[in-house]
Write an enzyme that holds these catalytic residues in place. Structure first.
Site, mmCIF file in Angstrom:
data_model
loop_
_atom_site.group_PDB
_atom_site.id
_atom_site.type_symbol
_atom_site.label_atom_id
_atom_site.label_comp_id
_atom_site.label_asym_id
_atom_site.label_seq_id
_atom_site.Cartn_x
_atom_site.Cartn_y
_atom_site.Cartn_z
ATOM 1 N N LYS A 52 -19.247 -25.087 15.300
ATOM 2 C CA LYS A 52 -18.358 -24.988 14.147
ATOM 3 C C LYS A 52 -18.540 -25.721 12.929
ATOM 4 C CE LYS A 52 -14.616 -23.068 16.982
ATOM 5 N NZ LYS A 52 -13.368 -23.263 17.746
ATOM 6 N N GLN A 96 -9.293 -28.172 18.726
ATOM 7 C CA GLN A 96 -9.911 -27.228 19.877
ATOM 8 C C GLN A 96 -8.927 -27.185 21.075
ATOM 9 O OE1 GLN A 96 -12.906 -25.420 19.122
ATOM 10 N NE2 GLN A 96 -12.462 -24.506 21.205
ATOM 11 N N ASP A 119 -6.633 -21.736 12.169
ATOM 12 C CA ASP A 119 -6.954 -20.756 13.337
ATOM 13 C C ASP A 119 -5.871 -19.642 13.836
ATOM 14 O OD1 ASP A 119 -9.013 -21.323 15.112
ATOM 15 O OD2 ASP A 119 -8.106 -23.220 15.855
#
Ligand code: NDP
Length: 283
Positions: A52, A96, A119
Site C-alpha cells: 500500500k 492494518q 477502508d
C-alpha cells in the site's frame, strides 16, 4: 476462459490517479496523504502494508507508516488514531488488521474518523453503503466491483453466490452485488460455515465469490460451466522450493475450475491489486 487480470486493471486506475494528483498540484491543492498503522510484525500484514505504501509513492501520494509494538496498549493505539484524526495533513487512515488479541478491532474501527475511514469499516460508512448513499466502501469488495466494471461484465439478473460473511469481504460484497447498480442487480446467496449443502448453492452460481480463507476449497465439481469466479482468498502455504518458503494460494482450485469458467481471477494478481487500487481511489 478469460482471466480477470487485477494487476492489469489496477494499472488503469493507478494511471488515472497519477494524472489526478498532477491536476491537484497544478491547482495549488495538497498531495493526498495516507497514514497506515501497523501493529506488531505479522509477516502477511507487513507485506500488505508495504504494498500500500509503495503504491502511494508510485502514484505520487504522500504516505506515513506508523509502526507500533505488538505490546502497545489499546489506549495508546486509540490515542495514535485520535492524533491522526486531528492531523489536517492526513487525508486517509488505515489500521492494518488483524490486531493483537488484547486490542478490540471494534474499538479501533470506531475510533477512525468516518471522513478519513478509507477502508470503509466504520459503522457510519457501512450504514451509508447499505442505504446506497455515497461513502467509503470496503476496499476488497469495491475492488471486485471495479474489476467487473473494467471487463464490462453485465451482472444484471445473475445469481451471485458468496462464500464467507466477514464484515470486510463477504457481507459488503453481498450488499454491493445485490444493489440496484451495474455491476450489481444480482440475486445474492450469502453462504458461511453453517450453510447446508454449500456445494448445491455453489453449483447454482453464475458468479461465485470465494472468500473463506481455505486454500483450494472450491473444486471443479462445485461449479457449473460458464461460471464467473472471483477468488478472494490469499493463504500462505509452505513451499520449500521458493526462496520465501511459501506460496500464495486462493480459495479456488484454479487447475480444476478455470476450464469450466467464463472468467476467473488468478491468485496472486487478481483481487489483491484491485483492493489496493480501490484504497488509493478512496484516499
Ligand atoms: P474471515 O476468516 O473473517 O471469514 C471467513 C468466512 O468464511 C466466515 O464467514 C466463515 O463462516 C466462512 N467459512 C469458513 N470456512 C467455511 C467453510 N468450510 N464453508 C463455508 N464457509 C466457511 O476471512 P476474511 O473475509 O477476512 O478473508 C477471507 C479470505 O480472503 C482470506 O484468505 C483472506 O486472506 C483473504 N483476503 C484477501 C484480500 C485481498 O485483497 N485479496 C483482502 C481481505 C481478505 P462463519 O462466519 O460461519 O465462521
Amino acid at each position: 476462459m478469460q482471466l480477470l487480470d487485477g494487476q492489469l486493471a489496477s494499472l488503469t486506475i493507478k494511471d488515472s490517479l497519477t494524472l489526478k494528483v498532477a491536476q491537484l498540484l497544478a491547482e495549488g491543492k495538497k498531495t493526498p496523504h495516507l497514514a497506515a498503522v501497523l501493529v506488531g510484525n505479522n509477516g502477511a500484514s507487513e507485506t500488505y502494508v508495504g504494498a500500500k505504501v509503495r503504491t502511494c509513492s508510485e502514484i505520487g501520494y504522500r504516505s506515513t507508516l506508523v509502526r507500533l509494538e505488538e505490546t502497545i496498549s489499546e489506549n495508546k493505539l486509540l490515542n495514535v488514531i485520535e492524533e491522526l484524526n486531528n492531523d489536517m495533513e492526513v487525508d486517509g487512515i488505515l489500521v492494518q488488521l488483524p490486531l493483537p488479541k488484547h486490542i478490540s478491532d471494534e474499538k479501533v474501527i470506531n475510533a477512525v474518523h468516518p471522513d478519513k475511514d478509507v477502508d470503509g469499516f466504520h459503522p457510519i460508512n457501512v450504514g451509508k453503503m447499505v442505504q446506497g448513499l455515497p461513502t467509503f466502501i470496503p476496499a476488497t469488495p469495491h475492488g471486485i466491483i471495479l474489476l467487473l466494471e473494467h471487463y464490462k461484465i453485465d451482472t444484471r439478473g445473475m445469481h451471485a453466490v458468496i462464500v464467507g460473511r466477514s464484515n470486510i469481504v463477504g457481507k459488503p460484497m453481498s450488499i454491493l452485488l445485490s444493489s440496484n447498480a451495474n455491476p450489481g442487480n444480482c440475486t445474492v446467496t450469502l453462504c458461511h460455515s453453517q450453510t447446508r449443502d454449500l456445494k448445491g448453492y455453489c453449483r447454482q452460481a453464475d458468479i461465485l465469490v470465494a472468500a473463506l480463507g481455505k486454500p483450494e476449497f472450491v473444486t471443479g465439481d462445485m461449479v457449473k460451466e460458464g461460471v464467473i469466479i472471483i477468488d478472494v482468498g490469499i493463504t500462505r502455504v509452505a513451499d520449500p522450493t521458493r526462496k520465501s518458503g511459501f506460496a500464495l494460494k486462493g480459495d479456488v482450485n484454479f487447475a480444476e475450475v478455470a476450464p469450466k469458467s467464463a472468467y476467473i481471477t488468478p491468485v496472486p494478481r487478481g483481487v489483491g491489486p484491485m483492493t489496493i487500487a480501490a484504497l488509493m481511489k478512496h484516499t
